[in-house]
Design a protein around this motif. Structure first.
Motif, PDB file in Angstrom:
ATOM      1  N   VAL A   1      27.428  29.845  40.409  1.00  0.00           N
ATOM      2  CA  VAL A   1      27.992  30.787  41.365  1.00  0.00           C
ATOM      3  C   VAL A   1      28.967  31.681  40.609  1.00  0.00           C
ATOM      4  CG1 VAL A   1      29.468  31.062  43.402  1.00  0.00           C
ATOM      5  CG2 VAL A   1      27.768  29.226  43.328  1.00  0.00           C
ATOM      6  N   ALA A   2      28.733  32.986  40.691  1.00  0.00           N
ATOM      7  CA  ALA A   2      29.671  33.944  40.106  1.00  0.00           C
ATOM      8  C   ALA A   2      30.620  34.398  41.207  1.00  0.00           C
ATOM      9  CB  ALA A   2      28.921  35.131  39.516  1.00  0.00           C
ATOM     10  N   LEU A   3      31.842  33.933  41.119  1.00  0.00           N
ATOM     11  CA  LEU A   3      32.846  34.255  42.133  1.00  0.00           C
ATOM     12  C   LEU A   3      33.764  35.333  41.590  1.00  0.00           C
ATOM     13  CD1 LEU A   3      34.194  33.314  44.926  1.00  0.00           C
ATOM     14  CD2 LEU A   3      35.797  32.078  43.451  1.00  0.00           C
ATOM     15  N   ARG A   4      33.766  36.489  42.250  1.00  0.00           N
ATOM     16  CA  ARG A   4      34.592  37.607  41.790  1.00  0.00           C
ATOM     17  C   ARG A   4      35.812  37.750  42.704  1.00  0.00           C
ATOM     18  NH1 ARG A   4      32.935  44.076  41.273  1.00  0.00           N
ATOM     19  NH2 ARG A   4      34.809  44.697  40.076  1.00  0.00           N
ATOM     20  N   VAL A   5      36.984  37.787  42.089  1.00  0.00           N
ATOM     21  CA  VAL A   5      38.237  37.929  42.820  1.00  0.00           C
ATOM     22  C   VAL A   5      38.921  39.203  42.342  1.00  0.00           C
ATOM     23  CG1 VAL A   5      40.443  36.875  43.441  1.00  0.00           C
ATOM     24  CG2 VAL A   5      38.460  35.420  42.954  1.00  0.00           C
ATOM     25  N   GLN A   6      39.118  40.137  43.247  1.00  0.00           N
ATOM     26  CA  GLN A   6      39.797  41.390  42.915  1.00  0.00           C
ATOM     27  C   GLN A   6      41.111  41.463  43.688  1.00  0.00           C
ATOM     28  OE1 GLN A   6      36.006  43.459  44.115  1.00  0.00           O
ATOM     29  NE2 GLN A   6      36.678  44.914  42.533  1.00  0.00           N
ATOM     30  N   GLN A   7      42.186  41.723  42.964  1.00  0.00           N
ATOM     31  CA  GLN A   7      43.479  41.952  43.606  1.00  0.00           C
ATOM     32  C   GLN A   7      43.606  43.454  43.850  1.00  0.00           C
ATOM     33  OE1 GLN A   7      46.950  39.763  42.345  1.00  0.00           O
ATOM     34  NE2 GLN A   7      45.729  38.454  40.988  1.00  0.00           N
ATOM     35  N   THR A   8      43.550  43.851  45.096  1.00  0.00           N
ATOM     36  CA  THR A   8      43.483  45.276  45.431  1.00  0.00           C
ATOM     37  C   THR A   8      44.826  45.848  45.870  1.00  0.00           C
ATOM     38  OG1 THR A   8      42.857  44.787  47.729  1.00  0.00           O
ATOM     39  CG2 THR A   8      41.070  45.005  46.123  1.00  0.00           C
ATOM     40  N   GLN A   9      45.873  45.064  45.858  1.00  0.00           N
ATOM     41  CA  GLN A   9      47.182  45.592  46.238  1.00  0.00           C
ATOM     42  C   GLN A   9      47.654  46.631  45.228  1.00  0.00           C
ATOM     43  OE1 GLN A   9      46.658  42.413  45.329  1.00  0.00           O
ATOM     44  NE2 GLN A   9      48.134  41.793  43.748  1.00  0.00           N
ATOM     45  N   ASP A  10      48.540  47.496  45.666  1.00  0.00           N
ATOM     46  CA  ASP A  10      49.105  48.534  44.805  1.00  0.00           C
ATOM     47  C   ASP A  10      50.028  47.868  43.785  1.00  0.00           C
ATOM     48  OD1 ASP A  10      50.451  50.612  43.608  1.00  0.00           O
ATOM     49  OD2 ASP A  10      50.698  51.765  45.454  1.00  0.00           O
ATOM     50  N   THR A  11      49.572  47.743  42.549  1.00  0.00           N
ATOM     51  CA  THR A  11      50.348  47.010  41.549  1.00  0.00           C
ATOM     52  C   THR A  11      51.423  47.854  40.878  1.00  0.00           C
ATOM     53  OG1 THR A  11      48.597  47.456  39.935  1.00  0.00           O
ATOM     54  CG2 THR A  11      48.516  45.355  41.095  1.00  0.00           C
ATOM     55  N   LEU A  12      51.593  49.111  41.312  1.00  0.00           N
ATOM     56  CA  LEU A  12      52.768  49.860  40.883  1.00  0.00           C
ATOM     57  C   LEU A  12      54.026  49.287  41.519  1.00  0.00           C
ATOM     58  CD1 LEU A  12      51.858  53.667  40.871  1.00  0.00           C
ATOM     59  CD2 LEU A  12      52.685  52.292  38.949  1.00  0.00           C
ATOM     60  N   PHE A  13      53.882  48.745  42.727  1.00  0.00           N
ATOM     61  CA  PHE A  13      55.041  48.281  43.482  1.00  0.00           C
ATOM     62  C   PHE A  13      54.975  46.787  43.794  1.00  0.00           C
ATOM     63  CE2 PHE A  13      54.251  52.737  44.480  1.00  0.00           C
ATOM     64  CZ  PHE A  13      55.474  53.309  44.174  1.00  0.00           C
ATOM     65  N   GLN A  14      53.887  46.142  43.464  1.00  0.00           N
ATOM     66  CA  GLN A  14      53.706  44.714  43.702  1.00  0.00           C
ATOM     67  C   GLN A  14      53.098  44.104  42.448  1.00  0.00           C
ATOM     68  OE1 GLN A  14      52.260  44.256  48.198  1.00  0.00           O
ATOM     69  NE2 GLN A  14      51.249  45.962  47.185  1.00  0.00           N
ATOM     70  N   PRO A  15      53.297  42.815  42.230  1.00  0.00           N
ATOM     71  CA  PRO A  15      52.763  42.221  41.003  1.00  0.00           C
ATOM     72  C   PRO A  15      51.262  41.966  41.079  1.00  0.00           C
ATOM     73  CG  PRO A  15      53.878  40.559  42.333  1.00  0.00           C
ATOM     74  CD  PRO A  15      54.116  41.878  43.016  1.00  0.00           C
ATOM     75  N   VAL A  16      50.665  41.766  39.923  1.00  0.00           N
ATOM     76  CA  VAL A  16      49.376  41.085  39.850  1.00  0.00           C
ATOM     77  C   VAL A  16      49.710  39.594  39.887  1.00  0.00           C
ATOM     78  CG1 VAL A  16      47.356  40.583  38.436  1.00  0.00           C
ATOM     79  CG2 VAL A  16      48.257  42.926  38.558  1.00  0.00           C
ATOM     80  N   TYR A  17      49.186  38.895  40.868  1.00  0.00           N
ATOM     81  CA  TYR A  17      49.638  37.529  41.128  1.00  0.00           C
ATOM     82  C   TYR A  17      48.876  36.495  40.287  1.00  0.00           C
ATOM     83  CZ  TYR A  17      52.360  39.064  45.131  1.00  0.00           C
ATOM     84  OH  TYR A  17      53.297  39.664  45.928  1.00  0.00           O
TER      85      TYR A  17
END
Length: 861
Positions: free
Chosen positions: A533-549
């Motif tokens: 299973v290829a599970l893709r997780v994208q963090q789509t929040q605006d990372t200019l003002f929020q972190p990449v978690y």
């Protein structure tokens, strides 16, 4: 502040129930805090663009000034107060003896917070006689010149005789604490029918200095003794133990309460009134419940889990309840939900309940407020935030205690519902603002009393618990409490306690969740090929003002068996794909299968996968999510069957949600589905019964009058109210008689429902009823009652309205609660088309309003 204005929340939720039920949608009844509503998060407003072309999210607050912890020059070591009260003028006549000590550097003066006093005398207390001291006072700060500089090892005492005039203070407040004058006289001259005379205080955030001189900061700690002289028929309550009580020659009585361990000034309390005291105990310590006498018979039903909570929290934390007693008191016209005054929590009157009302007040209402305030006795009172910037060290823990209690007492489904509600509360607020949990920049300290400090903070603690494991989590809390007992702390102390316990550097967790704003917004997709299973997780929040978690999370993969294979992964990138082994194409893949992340999800799933998720759900949240996502697909047989299955679920809120999503059902087997809905009108859970009635009302071709008529006599006021809302739009021949038979109910929510009925179906004969029952409506329900009252008066001759108009005008001008003033104003505005003379009155009310929230609202009208 503890619960965020439960009275207001109750009011708005019940008003929502009354309003949306008439539109054929679902809502909630009298739920002082949280309604079991699966909320939909509205789309974010469009972002703004700066002149430099930078896109700024609409939720990004403007930069505020830095608010550090207060510099400590002088310590308040002990406070002794001797007070009496002038009910007519609403004054406190006080003498304070403060034991003070220079914190480190020698001090030749002391600066005290003292708001709105008449200062009559300031003396240095001596062994043989007192010495007058010179001082400057600007009605906010009392600056006292000492006779010489005092080193830190030499305590000294200052005696201050003063008059506190809380009603003469410029009024402020917030959504959490609607007024900040500190000291409140309720019905002081006994002019209001059905309302007791009471005095109570509310210290958070810095309002204790409205009734005694102190250094009103959370990083102060003092022991305390308060002597109150009161009329002999009244009971008193304060922090600590009652150490003396003696009658005076003038017929009054003086009670002395002493707190032997130090606490912060904002936690000081006084309550005076005609209370019944129901006594309990735990481990030899007094546990008392103060209620109005008419509620003495149900006080133990409301508060009776307190000893069990004391036992559970003490064992869970490994720190026995640290104070000498615990009391809880319900007061009228409270300016917030509840407050964790040390050893003596204060609650709004919403916690008091008749036996009938108790049928609708389960753990989600009063019991959770009680758990919340009790947990504060450890987190907030025993260990206190050193500054309001660190308020989540108080509120996040108290918020999380609700989850812990639900999990312990009622099981995983109830705890899951708590978690769902809390996450939705935060995400709803996050549409308009996103702040770090620990924030040193804010405009007003009461800005900290928001859904970030409460709901987000509680969910962050849950993620921390899931990451380190239960044993380490509670061992870390024990270390934190033990090492920092009776002191004020900042966030680093909590992180250190977890790091010392686990041996792991947790800076990454505390940085991204406590010190950065926002939350993850996740796009989840998966595919299957070549045994993986290829599970893709994208963090789509605006990372200019929020972190990449960094997100440790569990993924469950279902293949041929009923038991999934669980994979523990850690997301660390904005776009990341994980390869998970699977012997065959999975029937279902679930990211965050433990439903523990605080995040917004866009998880790609087919209808078949969602149906599979419902039947194999490992938590309430997973079932709830499916019901939400499939609500518009009820024409499909698989979804229709799922909903019928959900109507038989063991958990009441799954049944209620299914009913909610069956409004206006037009799918397969409509007759059978409607029969199932009718069956749930007799469900054991009152909220399910109420929802069944509301859902039936959305089928205009149905004939359910007999069900509605029966429901008016239901043992649950919530169910009866739901039926009345339906019958108000389409009365049965006997409805008027039924309503008349319950006109004298003592249930405030039912009074609101009757008012709603009369607003549409009443005539001049019901005018005296509105006026007569107004004093019996709780402050939490007045907003909704006023809307019905205004609608009703708009349909009677203008010449008959004078008395009602005067009452509404008085509330609109003078009610201490801003939402009640708003309700009265809006009710008057309903009369404007037929009473143009009210235009000047309404304009004058707007001009004299001092509350910024109401002024902003009026400007929009």
């Amino acid at each position: 502040m503890k619960y965020l204005v439960p009275g207001l929340t109750s009011l708005l939720l019940f008003a929502q129930f009354m309003a949306v039920a008439q539109r054929g949608t679902s809502g909630s009844g009298k739920l002082p805090i949280k309604a079991p509503i699966h909320k939909k998060i509205a789309p974010e407003p469009p972002p703004a663009t700066t002149s430099a072309g930078l896109v700024v999210p609409s939720w990004l607050p403007s930069e505020a000034s830095i608010q550090p912890a207060a510099t400590i020059l002088t310590d308040v070591v002990d406070t002794k107060l001797d007070v009496r009260f002038d009910y007519k003028k609403q004054y406190l006549l006080g003498t304070a003896i403060l034991t003070l000590r220079s914190h480190f550097y020698p001090q030749g003066e002391v600066v005290l917070d003292a708001k709105g006093f008449d200062v009559q005398k300031v003396e240095l207390v001596g062994e043989k006689k007192n010495k007058s001291l010179t001082y400057n006072y600007n009605r906010r700060k009392l600056v006292i010149a000492l006779d010489h500089p005092y080193p830190r090892n030499t305590p000294y005492q200052v005696r201050i005789v003063y008059l506190a005039k809380p009603n003469e203070l410029l009024q402020g407040g917030s959504a959490a604490i609607t007024n900040d004058k500190g000291l409140y006289f309720i019905n002081p001259l006994s002019l209001e029918k059905n309302k007791p005379r009471q005095i109570w205080t509310q210290g958070e955030t810095e309002s204790s200095s409205c009734w005694f001189p102190t250094i009103d900061k959370p990083n102060q700690r003092m022991t305390q003794e308060i002597s109150m002289t009161v009329e002999k028929q009244f009971k008193t309550l304060s922090n600590g133990l009652l150490t003396a009580s003696h009658a005076n020659p003038d017929g009054t009585r003086t009670d002395t309460w002493k707190l032997s361990a130090p606490h912060a000034p904002y936690l000081a309390t006084m309550v005076v009134g005609d209370f019944a005291v129901v006594s309990d105990s735990w481990h030899g310590k007094p546990v008392d419940y103060y209620v109005e006498p008419k509620y003495a018979g149900t006080a133990r039903a409301v508060f009776g889990h307190t000893p069990e909570m004391l036992d559970f929290f003490s064992k869970k934390l490994g720190v026995e309840y640290p104070w000498e007693k615990y009391a809880q008191v319900a007061v009228r016209d409270y300016v917030s939900g509840a407050m964790e005054n040390t050893t003596a929590s204060t609650f709004g009157s919403f916690v008091q309940a008749s036996r009938r009302e108790l049928l609708d007040s389960n753990f989600q209402t009063s019991e959770f407020v009680i758990a919340h305030e009790l947990f504060h006795q450890w987190f907030g009172d025993y260990v206190t935030c050193e500054s309001w910037a660190n308020l989540p060290l108080n509120e996040s823990f108290a918020d999380y205690s609700e989850y812990l209690w639900a999990e312990h007492k009622y099981g995983a489904d109830e705890a899951g519902l708590v978690q769902e509600i809390k996450i939705n509360n935060y995400l709803e607020e996050a549409q308009s603002k996103r702040e770090p949990l620990i924030r040193y920049r804010y405009n007003n300290r009461e800005d900290m009393l928001d859904r970030h400090s409460y709901d987000k903070g509680g969910r962050v603690l849950h993620m921390l618990r899931k990451y380190v494991g239960d044993e380490a989590f509670f061992a870390s809390l024990n270390r934190y409490l033990t090492q920092n007992k009776l002191s004020a702390v900042e966030i680093s102390k909590l992180r250190t306690a977890f790091e010392e316990t686990t041996g792991e550097d947790l800076m990454w967790f505390f940085n991204q969740w406590f010190l950065r704003r926002g939350h993850p917004e996740l796009r989840i997709t998966h595919s299957y090929a070549n045994g993986q299973v290829a599970l893709r997780v994208q963090q789509t929040q605006d990372t200019l003002f929020q972190p990449v978690y960094r997100l440790p999370v569990t993924v469950a993969v279902w293949t041929g068996s009923n038991q999934p294979t669980e994979h523990h992964i850690t997301v660390t990138k904005a776009d990341q794909t994980f390869q998970l082994p699977a012997g065959q194409k999975p029937a279902f893949v679930k990211f965050d299968s433990e439903s523990q992340l605080l995040a917004q999800f866009d998880e790609e799933r087919t209808t078949d996968e969602l149906v599979f998720q419902f039947y194999h759900a490992q938590s309430y949240q997973q079932k709830s999510e499916v019901l939400e996502l499939l609500q518009n697909k009820t024409d499909q047989m698989a979804v229709s069957s799922l909903l019928r299955n959900a109507l038989n679920d063991k958990f009441w809120n799954v049944r209620r949600l299914a009913l909610d999503h069956l409004r206006r059902y037009r799918g397969p087997e409509p007759a059978g589905m409607r029969k199932d809905i009718q069956r749930l009108a007799a469900d054991p859970a009152s909220r399910v019964r109420a929802q069944a009635i509301t859902t039936l009302a959305t089928f205009p071709d149905g004939n359910y009058g007999a069900i509605y008529e029966k429901a008016v006599g239901d043992s649950s006021a919530l169910v009866a109210a739901a039926a009345l809302v339906v019958l108000a739009k389409s009365p049965e021949p006997t409805t008027q008689q039924q309503v008349a038979s319950i006109e004298n109910t003592t249930s405030s929510p039912l009074l609101v429902a009757i008012a709603s009925y009369y607003a549409l179906n009443g005539g001049l004969d019901q005018y005296p009823w509105f006026l007569r029952r107004l004093p019996d409506v709780t402050e939490a329900d007045l907003y909704a009652y006023f809307q019905s009252f205004g609608t009703f008066m708009a349909h009677i001759p203008p010449v008959e309205r004078d008395k009602g108009v005067k009452i509404l005008e008085d509330y609109a001008r003078n009610s201490p609660r801003y939402e009640i003033r708003l309700g009265a104003y809006k009710s008057l505005a309903l009369l404007l088309p037929s009473m143009p003379s009210l235009k000047a009155t309404l304009q004058n009310i707007r001009e004299k309003e001092t509350d910024d929230r109401l002024k902003a609202f009026y400007n929009l009208m």
